[in-house]
Scaffold this motif. Structure first.
Motif, short mmCIF file in Angstrom:
data_model
loop_
_atom_site.label_atom_id
_atom_site.label_comp_id
_atom_site.label_asym_id
_atom_site.label_seq_id
_atom_site.Cartn_x
_atom_site.Cartn_y
_atom_site.Cartn_z
N PHE A 110 -3.74 -2.43 -1.03
CA PHE A 110 -4.27 -3.25 0.04
C PHE A 110 -4.54 -2.60 1.31
CE2 PHE A 110 -3.93 -6.42 3.53
CZ PHE A 110 -4.94 -7.05 3.34
N THR A 111 -3.60 -1.91 1.78
CA THR A 111 -3.76 -1.25 3.03
C THR A 111 -4.56 0.17 3.15
OG1 THR A 111 -1.44 -0.07 2.58
CG2 THR A 111 -1.56 -2.18 4.23
N LEU A 112 -4.29 0.89 1.92
CA LEU A 112 -4.93 2.01 2.05
C LEU A 112 -6.29 1.84 1.29
CD1 LEU A 112 -2.35 4.50 0.56
CD2 LEU A 112 -2.97 3.90 2.87
N LEU A 113 -6.57 0.83 0.43
CA LEU A 113 -7.87 0.90 -0.28
C LEU A 113 -8.69 -0.42 -0.18
CD1 LEU A 113 -7.16 2.47 -3.85
CD2 LEU A 113 -7.99 3.76 -1.85
N GLY A 114 -7.94 -1.36 0.59
CA GLY A 114 -8.66 -2.67 0.94
C GLY A 114 -8.84 -3.51 -0.21
N ILE A 115 -8.01 -3.38 -1.15
CA ILE A 115 -8.08 -4.16 -2.37
C ILE A 115 -7.39 -5.50 -2.30
CG2 ILE A 115 -7.87 -4.16 -4.94
CD1 ILE A 115 -8.14 -1.32 -4.93
N ASP A 116 -7.74 -6.74 -2.62
CA ASP A 116 -7.26 -7.73 -2.38
C ASP A 116 -6.05 -7.65 -3.39
OD1 ASP A 116 -7.71 -10.99 -1.51
OD2 ASP A 116 -7.08 -10.96 -3.45
N PRO A 117 -4.78 -8.63 -2.86
CA PRO A 117 -3.60 -8.45 -3.69
C PRO A 117 -3.95 -9.12 -5.09
CG PRO A 117 -3.19 -9.31 -1.63
CD PRO A 117 -4.63 -8.89 -1.54
N PHE A 118 -4.64 -10.30 -5.06
CA PHE A 118 -4.93 -10.89 -6.34
C PHE A 118 -5.90 -10.00 -7.33
CE2 PHE A 118 -3.62 -14.71 -3.73
CZ PHE A 118 -2.28 -14.71 -4.27
N VAL A 119 -6.72 -9.28 -6.50
CA VAL A 119 -7.74 -8.66 -7.50
C VAL A 119 -6.84 -7.55 -7.91
CG1 VAL A 119 -9.82 -7.17 -7.58
CG2 VAL A 119 -9.59 -9.40 -6.35
N SER A 120 -6.00 -7.02 -7.23
CA SER A 120 -5.35 -5.74 -7.52
C SER A 120 -4.34 -5.92 -8.60
CB SER A 120 -4.58 -5.16 -6.43
OG SER A 120 -3.46 -5.80 -6.05
N VAL A 121 -4.32 -7.07 -9.27
CA VAL A 121 -3.26 -7.43 -10.34
C VAL A 121 -4.10 -6.79 -11.51
CG1 VAL A 121 -3.06 -9.31 -12.12
CG2 VAL A 121 -2.39 -9.74 -9.75
N LEU A 122 -5.42 -6.63 -11.57
CA LEU A 122 -5.83 -5.75 -12.55
C LEU A 122 -5.62 -4.56 -12.84
CD1 LEU A 122 -9.60 -7.51 -12.07
CD2 LEU A 122 -8.04 -7.99 -14.01
N ILE A 123 -5.25 -3.91 -11.70
CA ILE A 123 -4.89 -2.58 -11.47
C ILE A 123 -3.36 -2.35 -11.75
CG2 ILE A 123 -4.74 -0.26 -10.15
CD1 ILE A 123 -7.22 -1.78 -8.58
N THR A 124 -2.66 -3.52 -11.10
CA THR A 124 -1.05 -3.24 -11.20
C THR A 124 -0.81 -3.57 -12.55
OG1 THR A 124 -1.27 -4.11 -8.83
CG2 THR A 124 0.91 -4.06 -10.14
N MET A 125 -1.14 -4.33 -13.16
CA MET A 125 -0.58 -4.63 -14.45
C MET A 125 -0.59 -3.53 -15.69
SD MET A 125 -0.89 -8.36 -16.29
CE MET A 125 -2.59 -8.72 -16.42
N PRO A 126 -1.90 -3.08 -15.85
CA PRO A 126 -1.65 -1.86 -16.50
C PRO A 126 -0.88 -0.78 -16.13
CG PRO A 126 -3.94 -2.05 -15.76
CD PRO A 126 -3.19 -3.51 -15.44
N LEU A 127 -0.97 -0.41 -14.78
CA LEU A 127 -0.17 0.70 -14.48
C LEU A 127 1.39 0.48 -14.61
CD1 LEU A 127 -1.75 1.68 -10.96
CD2 LEU A 127 -1.61 2.92 -13.10
N MET A 128 1.88 -0.93 -14.30
CA MET A 128 3.23 -1.24 -14.46
C MET A 128 3.47 -1.26 -16.06
SD MET A 128 4.52 -1.33 -11.81
CE MET A 128 6.10 -1.72 -11.81
N PHE A 129 2.51 -1.46 -16.94
CA PHE A 129 2.70 -1.49 -18.21
C PHE A 129 3.06 0.04 -18.88
CE2 PHE A 129 1.13 -0.35 -22.55
CZ PHE A 129 1.64 -1.39 -23.27
N LEU A 130 2.26 0.92 -18.16
CA LEU A 130 2.55 2.35 -18.48
C LEU A 130 3.68 2.69 -17.99
CD1 LEU A 130 -1.05 3.92 -18.10
CD2 LEU A 130 0.10 3.44 -20.03
#
Lengths: 234, 290
Positions: free
Chosen positions: B56-76
Protein backbone atom coordinates in the motif's frame (compact mmCIF):
# COMPACT_ATOMS: atom_id res chain seq x y z
CA UNK A 1 6.73 -60.35 -11.41
CA UNK A 2 7.69 -59.63 -7.80
CA UNK A 3 10.98 -60.92 -6.45
CA UNK A 4 12.17 -60.38 -2.91
CA UNK A 5 15.75 -61.22 -2.19
CA UNK A 6 17.28 -61.54 1.32
CA UNK A 7 15.02 -58.90 2.85
CA UNK A 8 15.93 -57.87 6.40
CA UNK A 9 14.00 -55.39 8.50
CA UNK A 10 14.08 -54.16 12.12
CA UNK A 11 11.86 -52.00 14.25
CA UNK A 12 14.57 -50.21 16.25
CA UNK A 13 16.77 -52.89 17.77
CA UNK A 14 14.30 -55.69 17.19
CA UNK A 15 14.81 -57.52 13.92
CA UNK A 16 11.46 -58.78 12.63
CA UNK A 17 12.35 -60.06 9.14
CA UNK A 18 15.30 -62.34 8.47
CA UNK A 19 16.53 -62.98 4.91
CA UNK A 20 13.09 -63.22 3.35
CA UNK A 21 13.13 -64.73 -0.16
CA UNK A 22 9.81 -64.63 -1.93
CA UNK A 23 8.58 -64.60 -5.51
CA UNK A 24 5.22 -63.98 -7.14
CA UNK A 25 4.73 -64.85 -10.79
CA UNK A 26 2.23 -63.19 -13.07
CA UNK A 27 -1.29 -64.58 -12.77
CA UNK A 28 -0.70 -66.40 -9.49
CA UNK A 29 -2.37 -66.29 -6.13
CA UNK A 30 0.44 -66.52 -3.60
CA UNK A 31 -0.23 -66.63 0.12
CA UNK A 32 1.98 -65.93 3.10
CA UNK A 33 0.58 -67.65 6.16
CA UNK A 34 1.84 -67.33 9.69
CA UNK A 35 0.79 -66.61 13.25
CA UNK A 36 0.28 -63.19 14.75
CA UNK A 37 3.54 -61.27 14.90
CA UNK A 38 5.37 -63.53 12.47
CA UNK A 39 6.14 -60.57 10.20
CA UNK A 40 3.50 -60.96 7.50
CA UNK A 41 2.22 -57.39 7.57
CA UNK A 42 5.75 -56.03 7.94
CA UNK A 43 6.70 -57.85 4.74
CA UNK A 44 3.85 -56.12 2.90
CA UNK A 45 4.77 -52.76 4.44
CA UNK A 46 8.28 -53.19 3.07
CA UNK A 47 6.93 -53.99 -0.39
CA UNK A 48 4.64 -50.94 -0.35
CA UNK A 49 7.54 -48.85 0.97
CA UNK A 50 5.62 -47.69 4.02
CA UNK A 51 8.83 -48.67 5.79
CA UNK A 52 12.33 -48.85 4.36
CA UNK A 53 14.04 -52.24 4.09
CA UNK A 54 17.32 -52.57 6.00
CA UNK A 55 18.94 -54.77 3.42
CA UNK A 56 17.91 -56.95 0.53
CA UNK A 57 16.22 -56.25 -2.76
CA UNK A 58 12.63 -55.90 -3.83
CA UNK A 59 12.13 -56.03 -7.60
CA UNK A 60 8.83 -55.49 -9.37
CA UNK A 61 8.60 -56.26 -13.09
CA UNK A 62 12.37 -56.16 -13.38
CA UNK A 63 12.71 -52.80 -11.63
CA UNK A 64 14.30 -52.39 -8.22
CA UNK A 65 11.74 -50.57 -6.09
CA UNK A 66 13.85 -50.18 -2.93
CA UNK A 67 14.42 -46.49 -3.48
CA UNK A 68 10.89 -45.58 -4.60
CA UNK A 69 8.35 -43.82 -2.41
CA UNK A 70 5.01 -45.45 -1.61
CA UNK A 71 3.04 -43.38 -4.10
CA UNK A 72 5.50 -44.31 -6.86
CA UNK A 73 5.09 -48.00 -6.04
CA UNK A 74 1.32 -47.58 -6.50
CA UNK A 75 1.91 -45.87 -9.85
CA UNK A 76 3.81 -49.01 -10.96
CA UNK A 77 0.67 -51.10 -10.37
CA UNK A 78 1.71 -52.60 -7.03
CA UNK A 79 -1.17 -51.85 -4.71
CA UNK A 80 -1.91 -52.83 -1.13
CA UNK A 81 -5.27 -53.28 0.59
CA UNK A 82 -4.12 -52.77 4.17
CA UNK A 83 -4.96 -54.65 7.33
CA UNK A 84 -7.87 -53.10 9.20
CA UNK A 85 -9.30 -51.76 5.90
CA UNK A 86 -8.19 -48.16 6.56
CA UNK A 87 -11.24 -46.66 4.91
CA UNK A 88 -11.35 -42.84 4.86
CA UNK A 89 -13.96 -42.49 7.62
CA UNK A 90 -15.34 -39.03 6.77
CA UNK A 91 -15.72 -39.76 3.07
CA UNK A 92 -18.65 -41.43 1.40
CA UNK A 93 -18.31 -44.84 -0.22
CA UNK A 94 -18.18 -43.18 -3.62
CA UNK A 95 -15.56 -40.63 -2.50
CA UNK A 96 -13.46 -43.48 -1.09
CA UNK A 97 -13.65 -45.26 -4.43
CA UNK A 98 -12.77 -42.11 -6.35
CA UNK A 99 -9.69 -41.68 -4.14
CA UNK A 100 -8.66 -45.11 -5.39
CA UNK A 101 -8.30 -43.63 -8.87
CA UNK A 102 -6.28 -40.62 -7.74
CA UNK A 103 -3.15 -41.64 -9.64
CA UNK A 104 -2.99 -40.21 -13.15
CA UNK A 105 -2.99 -43.56 -14.93
CA UNK A 106 -6.26 -44.56 -13.23
CA UNK A 107 -8.19 -41.32 -13.87
CA UNK A 108 -9.34 -42.14 -17.43
CA UNK A 109 -10.88 -45.45 -16.28
CA UNK A 110 -12.45 -43.97 -13.15
CA UNK A 111 -16.13 -44.07 -14.15
CA UNK A 112 -15.81 -47.48 -15.82
CA UNK A 113 -14.08 -48.85 -12.71
CA UNK A 114 -16.78 -47.49 -10.43
CA UNK A 115 -19.35 -49.39 -12.51
CA UNK A 116 -17.14 -52.48 -12.45
CA UNK A 117 -16.75 -52.58 -8.67
CA UNK A 118 -20.45 -51.79 -8.20
CA UNK A 119 -21.26 -54.90 -10.26
CA UNK A 120 -18.80 -56.87 -8.18
CA UNK A 121 -20.12 -55.47 -4.88
CA UNK A 122 -23.79 -54.51 -5.31
CA UNK A 123 -23.93 -53.60 -1.64
CA UNK A 124 -21.45 -50.76 -2.21
CA UNK A 125 -23.72 -49.36 -4.91
CA UNK A 126 -26.64 -49.34 -2.47
CA UNK A 127 -24.51 -47.55 0.12
CA UNK A 128 -22.56 -45.21 -2.14
CA UNK A 129 -23.65 -42.07 -0.26
CA UNK A 130 -22.96 -43.51 3.20
CA UNK A 131 -19.88 -42.38 5.14
CA UNK A 132 -17.13 -45.00 5.07
CA UNK A 133 -16.67 -44.89 8.84
CA UNK A 134 -20.27 -45.88 9.50
CA UNK A 135 -20.19 -49.18 7.60
CA UNK A 136 -19.85 -52.66 9.08
CA UNK A 137 -16.52 -54.49 9.07
CA UNK A 138 -17.47 -56.72 6.16
CA UNK A 139 -18.73 -53.81 4.09
CA UNK A 140 -15.57 -51.85 4.85
CA UNK A 141 -13.47 -54.79 3.68
CA UNK A 142 -15.43 -54.89 0.42
CA UNK A 143 -14.89 -51.15 0.05
CA UNK A 144 -11.17 -51.50 0.78
CA UNK A 145 -10.77 -54.15 -1.91
CA UNK A 146 -12.92 -52.18 -4.36
CA UNK A 147 -10.88 -49.03 -3.65
CA UNK A 148 -7.71 -51.00 -4.35
CA UNK A 149 -9.14 -52.20 -7.66
CA UNK A 150 -9.86 -48.60 -8.68
CA UNK A 151 -6.09 -48.08 -9.09
CA UNK A 152 -5.93 -50.70 -11.90
CA UNK A 153 -3.45 -52.89 -9.99
CA UNK A 154 -1.23 -55.44 -11.67
CA UNK A 155 -0.35 -57.03 -8.36
CA UNK A 156 -2.73 -56.66 -5.45
CA UNK A 157 -1.39 -57.14 -1.92
CA UNK A 158 -4.13 -58.15 0.50
CA UNK A 159 -3.35 -57.93 4.21
CA UNK A 160 -5.65 -60.12 6.34
CA UNK A 161 -8.82 -59.46 4.35
CA UNK A 162 -10.85 -61.99 6.36
CA UNK A 163 -9.80 -60.72 9.80
CA UNK A 164 -12.74 -60.18 12.13
CA UNK A 165 -15.40 -60.98 9.54
CA UNK A 166 -18.44 -63.23 9.92
CA UNK A 167 -18.21 -66.65 8.19
CA UNK A 168 -20.55 -65.44 5.45
CA UNK A 169 -18.35 -62.43 4.66
CA UNK A 170 -15.21 -64.59 4.82
CA UNK A 171 -16.71 -66.84 2.15
CA UNK A 172 -17.65 -63.84 -0.03
CA UNK A 173 -14.19 -62.28 0.33
CA UNK A 174 -12.40 -65.47 -0.71
CA UNK A 175 -14.69 -65.84 -3.71
CA UNK A 176 -14.02 -62.24 -4.68
CA UNK A 177 -10.26 -62.76 -4.44
CA UNK A 178 -10.51 -65.66 -6.89
CA UNK A 179 -12.71 -63.63 -9.21
CA UNK A 180 -10.26 -60.71 -9.20
CA UNK A 181 -7.45 -63.13 -9.99
CA UNK A 182 -9.44 -64.59 -12.90
CA UNK A 183 -9.79 -61.05 -14.28
CA UNK A 184 -6.00 -60.94 -14.60
CA UNK A 185 -4.81 -59.41 -11.35
CA UNK A 186 -1.96 -61.22 -9.61
CA UNK A 187 -2.54 -61.63 -5.88
CA UNK A 188 -0.22 -61.72 -2.89
CA UNK A 189 -2.35 -62.62 0.11
CA UNK A 190 -1.39 -62.52 3.76
CA UNK A 191 -3.71 -64.50 6.00
CA UNK A 192 -4.26 -66.13 9.34
CA UNK A 193 -7.13 -68.12 7.88
CA UNK A 194 -4.69 -70.79 6.73
CA UNK A 195 -7.13 -73.42 5.48
CA UNK A 196 -9.21 -71.13 3.26
CA UNK A 197 -6.27 -69.26 1.84
CA UNK A 198 -4.16 -72.32 1.05
CA UNK A 199 -7.17 -73.81 -0.75
CA UNK A 200 -7.30 -70.95 -3.26
CA UNK A 201 -3.51 -70.42 -3.58
CA UNK A 202 -1.22 -71.53 -6.38
CA UNK A 203 1.75 -71.30 -4.05
CA UNK A 204 2.33 -70.34 -0.45
CA UNK A 205 5.00 -69.50 2.10
CA UNK A 206 4.95 -70.17 5.83
CA UNK A 207 6.42 -67.41 7.94
CA UNK A 208 7.51 -68.06 11.53
CA UNK A 209 9.12 -65.37 13.75
CA UNK A 210 10.32 -63.46 10.73
CA UNK A 211 11.75 -66.36 8.74
CA UNK A 212 10.32 -68.35 5.87
CA UNK A 213 10.30 -71.93 7.09
CA UNK A 214 8.30 -73.66 4.35
CA UNK A 215 7.10 -73.05 0.84
CA UNK A 216 5.27 -75.02 -1.80
CA UNK A 217 2.01 -75.25 -3.69
CA UNK A 218 -1.19 -74.66 -1.78
CA UNK A 219 -2.16 -78.33 -1.76
CA UNK A 220 1.36 -79.44 -0.75
CA UNK A 221 1.24 -77.20 2.29
CA UNK A 222 -2.31 -78.25 3.15
CA UNK A 223 -1.09 -81.82 3.50
CA UNK A 224 2.18 -80.88 5.20
CA UNK A 225 2.45 -82.27 8.73
CA UNK A 226 4.00 -79.14 10.20
CA UNK A 227 1.30 -76.92 8.70
CA UNK A 228 -1.41 -79.27 9.88
CA UNK A 229 -0.07 -79.28 13.41
CA UNK A 230 0.81 -75.60 13.71
CA UNK A 231 -2.14 -73.99 11.95
CA UNK A 232 -4.92 -76.42 11.26
CA UNK A 233 -5.08 -78.16 14.65
CA UNK A 234 -4.91 -81.59 13.13
CA UNK B 1 -27.32 0.32 27.05
CA UNK B 2 -29.85 0.35 24.29
CA UNK B 3 -30.88 -2.49 22.05
CA UNK B 4 -29.28 -0.83 19.04
CA UNK B 5 -25.90 -0.72 20.78
CA UNK B 6 -26.17 -4.44 21.43
CA UNK B 7 -27.18 -5.10 17.84
CA UNK B 8 -24.33 -2.92 16.72
CA UNK B 9 -21.82 -4.94 18.73
CA UNK B 10 -23.29 -8.23 17.49
CA UNK B 11 -22.84 -7.15 13.89
CA UNK B 12 -19.28 -5.90 14.31
CA UNK B 13 -18.50 -9.03 16.31
CA UNK B 14 -19.72 -11.19 13.45
CA UNK B 15 -17.65 -9.21 10.96
CA UNK B 16 -14.46 -9.50 13.01
CA UNK B 17 -15.30 -13.15 13.69
CA UNK B 18 -15.21 -13.85 9.98
CA UNK B 19 -11.54 -12.85 9.84
CA UNK B 20 -10.84 -14.85 13.01
CA UNK B 21 -12.45 -17.82 11.28
CA UNK B 22 -10.00 -17.45 8.40
CA UNK B 23 -7.06 -17.60 10.82
CA UNK B 24 -8.59 -20.61 12.55
CA UNK B 25 -9.27 -22.46 9.29
CA UNK B 26 -5.63 -22.08 8.34
CA UNK B 27 -4.48 -23.55 11.64
CA UNK B 28 -7.01 -26.36 11.50
CA UNK B 29 -6.02 -27.44 7.98
CA UNK B 30 -2.37 -27.59 8.99
CA UNK B 31 -3.23 -29.54 12.12
CA UNK B 32 -5.68 -31.82 10.31
CA UNK B 33 -3.21 -32.91 7.67
CA UNK B 34 0.06 -32.88 9.59
CA UNK B 35 -1.02 -33.23 13.24
CA UNK B 36 1.36 -30.35 13.87
CA UNK B 37 0.22 -27.31 15.85
CA UNK B 38 1.62 -24.32 14.06
CA UNK B 39 2.74 -21.91 16.77
CA UNK B 40 4.08 -19.58 14.10
CA UNK B 41 0.57 -19.03 12.74
CA UNK B 42 0.13 -15.51 14.13
CA UNK B 43 3.59 -14.54 12.93
CA UNK B 44 2.74 -15.73 9.42
CA UNK B 45 -0.29 -13.45 9.69
CA UNK B 46 2.02 -10.63 10.76
CA UNK B 47 4.12 -11.17 7.61
CA UNK B 48 0.89 -10.84 5.62
CA UNK B 49 0.11 -7.57 7.42
CA UNK B 50 3.52 -6.05 6.62
CA UNK B 51 3.28 -7.26 3.04
CA UNK B 52 -0.06 -5.48 2.73
CA UNK B 53 1.32 -2.38 4.43
CA UNK B 54 4.25 -2.07 2.03
CA UNK B 55 2.21 -2.91 -1.05
CA UNK B 56 0.00 0.00 0.00
CA UNK B 57 2.60 2.57 1.06
CA UNK B 58 5.21 1.82 -1.61
CA UNK B 59 3.10 0.78 -4.58
CA UNK B 60 -0.23 2.28 -3.63
CA UNK B 61 -2.12 -0.97 -3.96
CA UNK B 62 -5.38 -1.02 -2.03
CA UNK B 63 -5.22 -3.53 0.89
CA UNK B 64 -8.26 -5.44 -0.30
CA UNK B 65 -6.96 -5.64 -3.86
CA UNK B 66 -3.55 -6.65 -2.58
CA UNK B 67 -5.09 -9.88 -1.25
CA UNK B 68 -4.66 -11.11 -4.81
CA UNK B 69 -0.89 -10.70 -4.39
CA UNK B 70 -0.61 -11.50 -0.69
CA UNK B 71 -2.47 -14.79 -0.89
CA UNK B 72 -0.25 -16.52 -3.50
CA UNK B 73 2.93 -15.06 -1.95
CA UNK B 74 1.98 -16.32 1.49
CA UNK B 75 1.09 -19.68 -0.04
CA UNK B 76 4.63 -19.95 -1.42
CA UNK B 77 6.05 -18.74 1.90
CA UNK B 78 4.20 -21.47 3.81
CA UNK B 79 4.91 -24.17 1.24
CA UNK B 80 8.62 -23.36 1.44
CA UNK B 81 8.49 -23.46 5.25
CA UNK B 82 6.91 -26.89 5.11
CA UNK B 83 9.35 -28.22 2.54
CA UNK B 84 12.49 -26.91 4.22
CA UNK B 85 11.61 -27.24 7.91
CA UNK B 86 8.35 -28.89 8.95
CA UNK B 87 8.54 -31.96 6.67
CA UNK B 88 11.65 -32.98 8.61
CA UNK B 89 9.87 -33.23 11.95
CA UNK B 90 6.60 -34.86 10.87
CA UNK B 91 7.47 -38.10 12.62
CA UNK B 92 9.29 -36.40 15.50
CA UNK B 93 7.96 -35.99 19.03
CA UNK B 94 5.23 -33.33 19.42
CA UNK B 95 7.40 -31.20 21.72
CA UNK B 96 10.07 -31.00 19.02
CA UNK B 97 7.49 -29.91 16.47
CA UNK B 98 6.24 -27.25 18.89
CA UNK B 99 9.79 -26.00 19.47
CA UNK B 100 10.37 -25.77 15.73
CA UNK B 101 7.21 -23.77 14.98
CA UNK B 102 7.74 -21.49 17.99
CA UNK B 103 11.32 -20.94 16.83
CA UNK B 104 10.25 -20.12 13.29
CA UNK B 105 7.70 -17.68 14.69
CA UNK B 106 10.36 -15.96 16.82
CA UNK B 107 12.66 -15.66 13.82
CA UNK B 108 9.87 -14.03 11.84
CA UNK B 109 8.85 -11.53 14.51
CA UNK B 110 12.44 -10.61 15.38
CA UNK B 111 13.40 -10.25 11.73
CA UNK B 112 10.45 -7.91 11.32
CA UNK B 113 11.60 -5.94 14.36
CA UNK B 114 15.13 -5.70 12.94
CA UNK B 115 13.91 -4.59 9.54
CA UNK B 116 10.98 -2.36 10.43
CA UNK B 117 11.63 -1.47 14.14
CA UNK B 118 8.93 -2.14 16.71
CA UNK B 119 7.04 1.05 15.92
CA UNK B 120 3.32 0.68 15.42
CA UNK B 121 2.35 1.26 11.82
CA UNK B 122 -1.10 2.30 10.75
CA UNK B 123 -2.46 1.75 7.31
CA UNK B 124 -4.93 4.51 6.60
CA UNK B 125 -7.10 4.22 3.54
CA UNK B 126 -9.69 6.68 2.33
CA UNK B 127 -12.39 4.40 3.72
CA UNK B 128 -10.66 3.29 6.95
CA UNK B 129 -13.15 5.06 9.16
CA UNK B 130 -16.13 5.25 6.83
CA UNK B 131 -19.21 3.22 7.49
CA UNK B 132 -22.60 2.35 6.12
CA UNK B 133 -25.64 3.29 8.09
CA UNK B 134 -28.52 0.87 8.26
CA UNK B 135 -31.52 1.68 10.42
CA UNK B 136 -29.47 3.49 13.01
CA UNK B 137 -26.72 0.87 13.02
CA UNK B 138 -23.41 1.74 11.45
CA UNK B 139 -21.43 -0.95 9.73
CA UNK B 140 -17.73 -0.29 9.27
CA UNK B 141 -16.89 -0.33 5.58
CA UNK B 142 -13.47 -2.04 5.82
CA UNK B 143 -14.86 -4.67 8.20
CA UNK B 144 -17.76 -5.39 5.88
CA UNK B 145 -15.52 -5.73 2.83
CA UNK B 146 -13.10 -7.99 4.68
CA UNK B 147 -16.00 -10.12 5.90
CA UNK B 148 -17.29 -10.56 2.36
CA UNK B 149 -13.82 -11.49 1.10
CA UNK B 150 -13.51 -13.97 3.97
CA UNK B 151 -16.83 -15.57 3.01
CA UNK B 152 -15.76 -15.90 -0.60
CA UNK B 153 -12.42 -17.46 0.36
CA UNK B 154 -14.01 -19.88 2.81
CA UNK B 155 -16.59 -21.04 0.27
CA UNK B 156 -13.88 -21.38 -2.37
CA UNK B 157 -11.68 -23.41 -0.04
CA UNK B 158 -14.56 -25.66 0.95
CA UNK B 159 -15.37 -26.24 -2.69
CA UNK B 160 -11.71 -27.04 -3.41
CA UNK B 161 -11.53 -29.58 -0.58
CA UNK B 162 -14.84 -31.27 -1.37
CA UNK B 163 -14.98 -31.15 -5.15
CA UNK B 164 -11.47 -31.44 -6.60
CA UNK B 165 -9.20 -34.48 -6.67
CA UNK B 166 -6.36 -32.59 -5.02
CA UNK B 167 -8.69 -31.29 -2.31
CA UNK B 168 -10.02 -34.79 -1.67
CA UNK B 169 -6.45 -36.08 -1.52
CA UNK B 170 -5.70 -33.51 1.19
CA UNK B 171 -8.74 -34.73 3.12
CA UNK B 172 -7.70 -38.34 2.58
CA UNK B 173 -4.23 -37.56 3.94
CA UNK B 174 -5.82 -35.94 6.99
CA UNK B 175 -8.15 -38.89 7.60
CA UNK B 176 -5.63 -41.71 7.18
CA UNK B 177 -2.12 -40.83 6.12
CA UNK B 178 -1.04 -44.42 5.52
CA UNK B 179 -4.12 -45.33 3.48
CA UNK B 180 -3.56 -42.18 1.42
CA UNK B 181 -0.01 -43.33 0.65
CA UNK B 182 -1.38 -46.72 -0.40
CA UNK B 183 -3.73 -44.98 -2.85
CA UNK B 184 -0.75 -43.39 -4.58
CA UNK B 185 -1.10 -39.99 -2.93
CA UNK B 186 2.19 -38.19 -2.40
CA UNK B 187 1.56 -37.22 1.22
CA UNK B 188 4.69 -35.06 1.46
CA UNK B 189 3.39 -32.95 -1.41
CA UNK B 190 -0.06 -32.79 0.24
CA UNK B 191 1.64 -31.55 3.42
CA UNK B 192 3.44 -28.83 1.48
CA UNK B 193 0.18 -27.85 -0.17
CA UNK B 194 -1.68 -27.80 3.15
CA UNK B 195 0.88 -25.66 4.91
CA UNK B 196 0.81 -23.37 1.90
CA UNK B 197 -2.98 -23.09 2.10
CA UNK B 198 -2.88 -22.60 5.88
CA UNK B 199 -0.31 -19.82 5.50
CA UNK B 200 -2.24 -18.22 2.66
CA UNK B 201 -5.30 -18.11 4.95
CA UNK B 202 -3.29 -16.55 7.79
CA UNK B 203 -1.59 -14.09 5.46
CA UNK B 204 -4.90 -13.11 3.89
CA UNK B 205 -6.40 -12.57 7.33
CA UNK B 206 -3.42 -10.30 8.01
CA UNK B 207 -4.11 -8.35 4.85
CA UNK B 208 -7.80 -8.03 5.70
CA UNK B 209 -7.25 -6.66 9.21
CA UNK B 210 -4.35 -4.42 8.19
CA UNK B 211 -6.64 -1.41 7.53
CA UNK B 212 -8.29 -1.69 10.98
CA UNK B 213 -5.46 -2.88 13.22
CA UNK B 214 -2.06 -1.71 14.41
CA UNK B 215 0.82 -3.34 12.54
CA UNK B 216 3.85 -4.24 14.65
CA UNK B 217 6.31 -7.17 14.79
CA UNK B 218 4.80 -8.85 17.88
CA UNK B 219 1.18 -8.62 16.72
CA UNK B 220 1.31 -12.35 15.87
CA UNK B 221 1.55 -13.88 19.33
CA UNK B 222 -1.90 -12.69 20.40
CA UNK B 223 -3.34 -14.09 17.19
CA UNK B 224 -1.58 -17.44 17.56
CA UNK B 225 -3.29 -17.82 20.89
CA UNK B 226 -6.60 -16.68 19.40
CA UNK B 227 -6.27 -19.11 16.50
CA UNK B 228 -5.51 -21.91 18.94
CA UNK B 229 -8.59 -21.10 21.06
CA UNK B 230 -10.76 -20.90 17.92
CA UNK B 231 -9.68 -24.29 16.57
CA UNK B 232 -9.84 -26.08 19.90
CA UNK B 233 -13.26 -24.55 20.54
CA UNK B 234 -14.53 -25.73 17.16
CA UNK B 235 -12.80 -29.11 17.26
CA UNK B 236 -9.24 -29.58 16.00
CA UNK B 237 -9.16 -30.42 12.31
CA UNK B 238 -12.71 -29.34 11.49
CA UNK B 239 -13.17 -26.48 9.03
CA UNK B 240 -16.79 -25.91 9.99
CA UNK B 241 -15.66 -25.98 13.62
CA UNK B 242 -13.02 -23.33 12.98
CA UNK B 243 -15.53 -21.14 11.15
CA UNK B 244 -17.99 -21.47 14.01
CA UNK B 245 -15.23 -20.93 16.59
CA UNK B 246 -14.02 -17.77 14.87
CA UNK B 247 -17.46 -16.21 14.73
CA UNK B 248 -18.24 -17.15 18.33
CA UNK B 249 -14.98 -15.61 19.60
CA UNK B 250 -15.57 -12.48 17.53
CA UNK B 251 -19.10 -12.16 18.90
CA UNK B 252 -18.14 -12.81 22.50
CA UNK B 253 -15.31 -10.27 22.38
CA UNK B 254 -17.46 -7.60 20.86
CA UNK B 255 -20.58 -8.14 22.97
CA UNK B 256 -18.69 -8.46 26.26
CA UNK B 257 -16.73 -5.28 25.46
CA UNK B 258 -19.98 -3.27 25.35
CA UNK B 259 -21.92 -5.11 28.02
CA UNK B 260 -19.12 -5.46 30.60
CA UNK B 261 -15.98 -3.60 29.61
CA UNK B 262 -13.27 -4.07 27.05
CA UNK B 263 -10.70 -5.05 29.71
CA UNK B 264 -12.88 -8.02 30.57
CA UNK B 265 -13.47 -9.34 27.08
CA UNK B 266 -10.57 -11.81 27.17
CA UNK B 267 -11.76 -13.12 30.51
CA UNK B 268 -15.19 -13.78 29.04
CA UNK B 269 -13.67 -15.40 25.94
CA UNK B 270 -11.57 -17.80 27.99
CA UNK B 271 -14.38 -18.50 30.45
CA UNK B 272 -16.62 -19.56 27.57
CA UNK B 273 -13.75 -21.51 26.03
CA UNK B 274 -13.19 -23.46 29.25
CA UNK B 275 -16.91 -23.99 29.70
CA UNK B 276 -17.29 -25.51 26.22
CA UNK B 277 -14.31 -27.76 26.79
CA UNK B 278 -15.71 -28.89 30.14
CA UNK B 279 -18.97 -29.92 28.51
CA UNK B 280 -17.52 -31.10 25.20
CA UNK B 281 -13.79 -31.79 25.50
CA UNK B 282 -13.37 -32.56 21.79
CA UNK B 283 -14.73 -29.15 20.77
CA UNK B 284 -18.02 -28.09 19.20
CA UNK B 285 -17.73 -30.18 16.06
CA UNK B 286 -16.13 -33.07 17.91
CA UNK B 287 -13.65 -35.35 16.26
CA UNK B 288 -14.75 -34.73 12.70
CA UNK B 289 -11.89 -34.28 10.29
CA UNK B 290 -11.33 -32.23 7.16
Amino acid sequence: MLTINKLNFSYGDMQVLWNIDLAVHEGEIVTVVGANGSGKSTTLKNISRLVAPQSGNIDFQGENINSLESHQVVERGLVQVPEGRKIFPEMTVLENLRMGSFIKSARPTREANVERVFTMFPRLKERQKQLGGTMSGGEQQMLAIARGLMTNPKLLLLDEPSLGLSPLFVKIIFEIIQEINKQGVTILLVEQNVFQSLKISDRAYVLETGRIVLSGTGSELLSNDHVKKAFLGM
Amino acid sequence: MTFSVLLQSIISGMLVGGVYALIGIGLTIIFGVMRVINFAHGDIMMVGMYLTFFLFTLLGIDPFVSVLITMPLMFLFGALMQKVFINRVLSALPQNQILLTIGLGLIMSNSAMLAFTSDYKILTTSYSSSSYSLGGISISQPLLISFLITCAITVGLYWFLMRTDTGQAIRATAQDREAAQLMGINVKWMSILSFGIGSAMAGTAGALIAPTYYIFPQVGSAFTLKAFVITVLGGMGSIIGATLGGIIIGLVESVSAVTISSEWKDVVVFAIFLLVLLIKPSGLMGKSRL
